[in-house]
Design an enzyme around this catalytic site. Structure first.
Site, short mmCIF file in Angstrom:
data_model
loop_
_atom_site.label_atom_id
_atom_site.label_comp_id
_atom_site.label_asym_id
_atom_site.label_seq_id
_atom_site.Cartn_x
_atom_site.Cartn_y
_atom_site.Cartn_z
N LYS A 185 -10.99 -3.88 -4.16
CA LYS A 185 -11.73 -2.66 -4.23
C LYS A 185 -11.16 -1.56 -4.65
CE LYS A 185 -12.81 -3.90 0.39
NZ LYS A 185 -13.84 -3.83 1.41
N LYS A 236 0.82 -1.30 0.16
CA LYS A 236 0.08 0.16 -0.11
C LYS A 236 0.94 1.23 -0.05
CE LYS A 236 -4.28 -1.76 2.03
NZ LYS A 236 -5.09 -1.75 3.19
N LYS A 253 -4.68 -9.69 -7.22
CA LYS A 253 -6.05 -10.38 -6.43
C LYS A 253 -7.07 -9.26 -6.90
CE LYS A 253 -5.66 -7.96 -1.93
NZ LYS A 253 -5.69 -7.98 -0.70
P1 TYM Z 1 -10.97 -6.13 3.94
O1 TYM Z 1 -12.14 -5.56 4.26
O2 TYM Z 1 -10.15 -5.72 3.05
O3 TYM Z 1 -11.18 -7.52 3.42
C1 TYM Z 1 -12.33 -8.35 3.90
C2 TYM Z 1 -12.33 -9.70 3.81
O4 TYM Z 1 -12.16 -10.06 2.26
C3 TYM Z 1 -11.01 -11.04 2.21
N1 TYM Z 1 -10.59 -10.71 0.75
C4 TYM Z 1 -10.26 -11.74 -0.18
N2 TYM Z 1 -10.41 -13.09 0.00
C5 TYM Z 1 -10.21 -13.80 -1.21
N3 TYM Z 1 -9.91 -13.06 -2.36
C6 TYM Z 1 -9.70 -11.77 -2.68
N4 TYM Z 1 -9.43 -11.43 -3.54
C7 TYM Z 1 -10.03 -10.88 -1.33
N5 TYM Z 1 -10.06 -9.60 -1.19
C8 TYM Z 1 -10.32 -9.42 0.29
C9 TYM Z 1 -9.94 -10.54 3.17
O5 TYM Z 1 -8.95 -11.51 3.40
C10 TYM Z 1 -10.89 -10.50 4.46
O6 TYM Z 1 -10.78 -11.76 5.00
N6 TYM Z 1 -7.79 -6.58 7.67
C11 TYM Z 1 -9.08 -7.31 7.32
C12 TYM Z 1 -10.22 -6.60 8.27
C13 TYM Z 1 -9.86 -6.76 9.50
C14 TYM Z 1 -10.13 -8.34 10.35
C15 TYM Z 1 -9.93 -8.06 11.87
C16 TYM Z 1 -10.30 -9.54 9.83
C17 TYM Z 1 -9.91 -5.80 10.65
N7 TYM Z 1 -9.64 -6.63 11.79
C18 TYM Z 1 -10.13 -9.06 12.75
C19 TYM Z 1 -10.30 -10.70 10.73
C20 TYM Z 1 -10.05 -10.33 12.05
C21 TYM Z 1 -9.24 -7.12 5.87
O7 TYM Z 1 -8.62 -7.52 4.94
O8 TYM Z 1 -10.46 -6.50 5.59
#
Ligand code: TYM
Length: 344
Positions: A209, A122, A206
């Protein structure tokens, strides 16, 4: 004499996960995480959070944050998370997340965070211009999980390293404060073909968004025409689908589409290749698009219905925050005691 290993965590099993309220959810979020959130409810006590504290590391518009937060909550419910059974709540509504993150800031080492690939991706070359919050993001994530002593965390593969950091923080806290087994070492739940959904245009990137092109992803709110069009234009090659998994080697885009089909239909890759092996994309793509449209249309319709009634969503989130706080507050009080903070 060899020391006995410290006692392992012996508390209840609990699932925790979260998603950021930024720019709408896509198929990667659904298959990597949300679909698992739903399935895990039958086996575990589950806590699902909308992580708005994490979202402000990307500096979203304050006029939109609350609406986007409700939208993610609506997506959880529309996909099948039952707010009567599982806890759905907003991170910033439970102040203990920030409090525990501070304690963990004093546990985590700079070197641990400097190794985080997501921050490096990032920040690029501009680390000195990034917020401290973006650098610290995974420490807050560890606090989210451990504030509930969660033992299992369903996430996509991109979160593996953050989960390893959570385990390191839990372990170091337990060691530093002579509290063996106090925090569990949370297990990531990453298995299955949905764990790593790639861009529809480039198999090495990947699905995300933040990709400027909407053609690279399926949004949960896309209508049938948009889904058909995006799958039709998804990158493939001129060969037919292979008969077995070995035939997917070196064909990242094809592997991704087959993985999406498998995850969406909750079948194995082998089962999908048994059905489509030897057939061309003229057959496979329409079948995939139809499957996606059939599964996503009811979710999108339910999201629209829920989003039209923000008062009802707010009531669910208030109730969720209360239930989350009832678990978090005693654990935070114990942490305060372990750390040795003054108590009146
Ligand atoms: P975020 O909002 O970026 O993503 C949410 C979830 O979606 C999964 N994800 C994917 N899985 C498969 N293929 C993809 N292309 C893909 N893009 C996103 C992410 O792995 C995630 O599971 N850091 C976390 C948010 C968070 C969190 C936590 C998760 C904050 N605190 C505590 C678990 C436990 C995240 O990536 O959010």
């Amino acid at each position: 004499m060899i020391d006995a290993p410290p006692p392992a965590y012996a508390g209840p099993q609990r699932v925790f996960s979260g998603m950021q309220p930024t720019n709408g959810l896509h198929l990667g979020n659904y298959l990597g995480a949300l679909q698992k959130f739903v399935a895990l409810q039958t086996k575990y006590e589950c806590i699902y959070c909308v992580v708005d504290l994490h979202a402000i590391t990307a500096g979203p518009d304050p006029n939109e944050l609350a609406a986007k937060t409700r939208e993610v909550a609506a997506a959880y419910i529309a996909a099948g998370v039952d707010p009567a059974r599982s806890i759905i709540f907003v991170q910033s509504a439970v102040r203990e997340h920030s409090e525990l993150a501070w304690v963990f800031n004093c546990i985590a080492r700079m070197g641990w965070l400097e190794r985080m690939t997501q921050f490096k991706d990032k920040a690029g070359k501009h680390t000195e211009r990034m917020s401290v919050g973006l650098f610290d993001y995974p420490v807050l994530q560890a606090a989210d999980i451990l504030l509930y002593k969660a033992t299992h965390v369903p996430v996509g593969e991109d979160q593996k390293q953050h989960l390893e950091l959570s385990r390191d923080i839990a372990q170091k806290f337990n060691n530093d404060y002579q509290a063996p087994g106090f925090f569990p070492l949370p297990e990531p739940l990453i298995q299955g073909p949905g764990a790593r959904i790639m861009s529809l245009r480039e198999g090495a990137k990947k699905m995300s968004k933040s990709d400027p092109s909407d053609m690279t992803r399926i949004n949960l709110t896309d209508d049938t025409d948009a889904i058909m069009n995006k799958i039709k234009k998804a990158t493939t090659d001129p060969l037919p689908l292979p008969e077995s998994q070995e035939g997917l080697a070196g064909r990242a885009e094809v592997e991704n589409l087959v993985g999406i089909y498998a995850a969406m239909s909750e079948r194995s890759i082998d089962a999908v290749l048994r059905e489509f092996g030897g057939k061309g994309f003229g057959v496979f793509k329409p079948a995939l698009a139809e499957l996606l449209a059939a599964k996503l249309a009811p979710i999108a319709a339910e999201m629209r219905r829920l989003n039209a009634d923000p008062g009802a969503l707010d009531a669910i989130l208030r109730d969720g925050a209360e239930r989350a706080r009832a678990i978090a507050a005693p654990i935070m009080a114990e942490v305060r005691g372990r750390v040795g903070f003054w108590e009146a």
